[in-house]
Design a protein around this motif. Structure first.
Motif, PDB file in Angstrom:
ATOM      1  N   SER A  67      18.081 -11.435 -33.709  1.00  0.00           N
ATOM      2  CA  SER A  67      18.988 -10.427 -34.271  1.00  0.00           C
ATOM      3  C   SER A  67      20.078 -10.011 -33.292  1.00  0.00           C
ATOM      4  N   THR A  68      19.875 -10.307 -32.006  1.00  0.00           N
ATOM      5  CA  THR A  68      20.803  -9.829 -30.984  1.00  0.00           C
ATOM      6  C   THR A  68      21.348 -10.967 -30.125  1.00  0.00           C
ATOM      7  N   SER A  69      21.225 -12.189 -30.599  1.00  0.00           N
ATOM      8  CA  SER A  69      21.729 -13.357 -29.884  1.00  0.00           C
ATOM      9  C   SER A  69      22.801 -14.021 -30.746  1.00  0.00           C
ATOM     10  N   LYS A  70      23.852 -13.262 -31.010  1.00  0.00           N
ATOM     11  CA  LYS A  70      24.833 -13.667 -32.022  1.00  0.00           C
ATOM     12  C   LYS A  70      26.253 -13.509 -31.504  1.00  0.00           C
ATOM     13  N   THR A  71      27.139 -14.370 -32.026  1.00  0.00           N
ATOM     14  CA  THR A  71      28.551 -14.306 -31.670  1.00  0.00           C
ATOM     15  C   THR A  71      29.406 -14.472 -32.921  1.00  0.00           C
ATOM     16  N   GLY A  89      28.356 -17.787 -34.902  1.00  0.00           N
ATOM     17  CA  GLY A  89      27.566 -18.689 -34.074  1.00  0.00           C
ATOM     18  C   GLY A  89      26.253 -18.034 -33.671  1.00  0.00           C
ATOM     19  N   GLN A  90      25.134 -18.610 -34.115  1.00  0.00           N
ATOM     20  CA  GLN A  90      23.803 -18.139 -33.725  1.00  0.00           C
ATOM     21  C   GLN A  90      23.406 -18.860 -32.445  1.00  0.00           C
ATOM     22  N   VAL A  91      23.231 -18.093 -31.378  1.00  0.00           N
ATOM     23  CA  VAL A  91      22.959 -18.677 -30.064  1.00  0.00           C
ATOM     24  C   VAL A  91      21.456 -18.739 -29.825  1.00  0.00           C
ATOM     25  N   SER A  92      20.976 -19.915 -29.493  1.00  0.00           N
ATOM     26  CA  SER A  92      19.560 -20.074 -29.151  1.00  0.00           C
ATOM     27  C   SER A  92      19.261 -19.319 -27.861  1.00  0.00           C
TER      28      SER A  92
END
Length: 392
Positions: A67-71, A89-92
């Motif tokens: 939920s908090t690794s997003k751009t 962009g969902q960042v792994s």
């Protein structure tokens, strides 16, 4: 040995719904990052603090959860009739990977405010007081979204008394309309069935509703996989064996939906599809300690994102829930009582959420015209992010 100084990039850190992300205006990015590619991905990974083998993202802006690794990258729209183009962009967290395969419905609530604040909406369309409908083109899935942004004295109104389970403090209500929410090309039900049989080594053969609405989502019955639908995060996320089973279920479902050709490809497509399980209403205590009664909800839903049970509900998955609930004979509609409905209130780990959808049978195929939900959004911080020059 001389080391190069860090580069500084204008950015805004925002909450949208139950998610947080780093927002950029496309024209503020380094020139090499203004186009898709390895440099852009490397930049966003460094901003968020990934890949992090410790799983904490301590050296970046990420919060160590899906939920908090997003751009988000926004720009003046290149599409007629729209104000802004929205790329997500969902960042792994632990891998050097940015997933561009889907949308974030929660952060969509913040897109309108960012667009207004950054001059991406024609000033003539913004009232001194009232609501401006920001017309968003969602680039990842090529869909239209209308974000209703409240305006006070010519500026975005962020404070208010709207409460959203999963968010600690109240804020201004932001209505989000997902137009024609079936995701991608082809049928909303890619197999042509409202209910399929989905077979995995771990679970055997299960009933599943697989829908492309909001985001590709696979629904199964909680009881069929040994759950009640009242589970909280630790009940699932503290069990590595359970998470592995869910990932296998997601991978096999992705193949059946035609999103990948082999289950081995699922690891490179972490953001989509989502996997969720449903159950009829039951009493439970949410993660905040709030008691949810049977009469408070129509159905129970738990969903996983990026391999973990979500603490509330992804906005795009909420669109899938609303759409599936509006269509008779899906697993979601059955769990919600099997009645005709255009609105549904579902229980999630943090509480409840009401969503609506309009669906119709056209030429023998189900289609959705709109899904609507209310979220909130606000700026947490704005300024510049500092990162070393990406090496690609």
């Amino acid at each position: 040995m001389a080391f190069a100084p860090q580069i500084k990039i204008p950015a805004t850190y925002m909450r949208g719904g139950t998610s947080k992300g780093v927002f950029f205006n496309l024209t503020d990015l380094p020139e090499a990052a203004q186009q898709p590619g390895a440099y852009r991905d490397a930049m966003l990974l460094r901003v968020i603090g990934s890949p992090d083998p410790y799983g904490k993202q301590t050296d970046g802006m990420g919060g160590a959860t899906s939920s908090t690794s997003k751009t988000v990258i926004l720009s003046k729209s290149e599409h007629e009739g729209y104000d802004v183009d929205y790329l997500f962009g969902q960042v792994s967290i632990d891998k050097a990977f940015v997933d561009w395969s889907g949308n974030c419905g929660n952060l969509t609530a913040a897109v309108g405010a960012f667009a207004v604040n950054n001059g991406l909406v024609d000033a003539a369309r913004i009232p001194d007081n009232g609501v401006v409908v920001v017309r968003v083109w969602q680039v990842n899935i090529s869909k239209a979204i209308n974000v209703h942004v409240p305006i006070t004295n010519g500026e975005v109104q962020e404070t208010g008394n709207f409460e959203l389970d999963g968010v600690t403090f109240p804020a201004a209500e932001v209505k989000v309309e997902f137009m024609d929410p079936a995701d991608g090309e082809g049928d909303m039900f890619p197999t042509g069935n409202l209910i399929d049989e989905l077979t995995t080594p771990e679970f055997g053969t299960l009933k599943a509703t697989m829908i492309n609405a909001g985001i590709p989502t696979i629904f199964v019955n909680a009881a069929d996989i040994g759950y009640t639908g009242t589970e909280l995060q630790d009940d699932i996320n503290s069990d590595p064996a359970a998470l592995a089973k869910f990932e296998s279920l997601r991978a096999h479902g992705a193949v059946k939906m035609g999103l990948i050709s082999d289950i081995s490809e699922a690891a490179a497509r972490q953001h989509t599809p989502k996997i969720a399980f449903v159950a009829p209403p039951a009493e439970y205590t949410s993660s905040s300690g709030k008691r949810i009664e049977i009469d408070d909800i129509d159905v129970l839903v738990r969903a996983l994102s990026m391999g973990k049970l979500h603490h509330a509900m992804m906005g795009t998955a909420a669109v899938a829930i609303a759409t599936a609930a509006a269509i008779p004979a899906t697993l979601v509609n059955d769990a919600a009582g099997g009645v005709d409905r255009s609105n549904v209130v579902f229980g999630h780990p943090s509480g409840t959420l009401g969503v609506g959808a309009e669906a119709a049978l056209v030429n023998g195929k189900w289609t959705a015209t709109k899904a609507v939900m209310s979220r909130s959004a606000r700026i947490l911080m704005e300024g510049r992010v500092h990162i070393p020059e990406p090496q690609v």
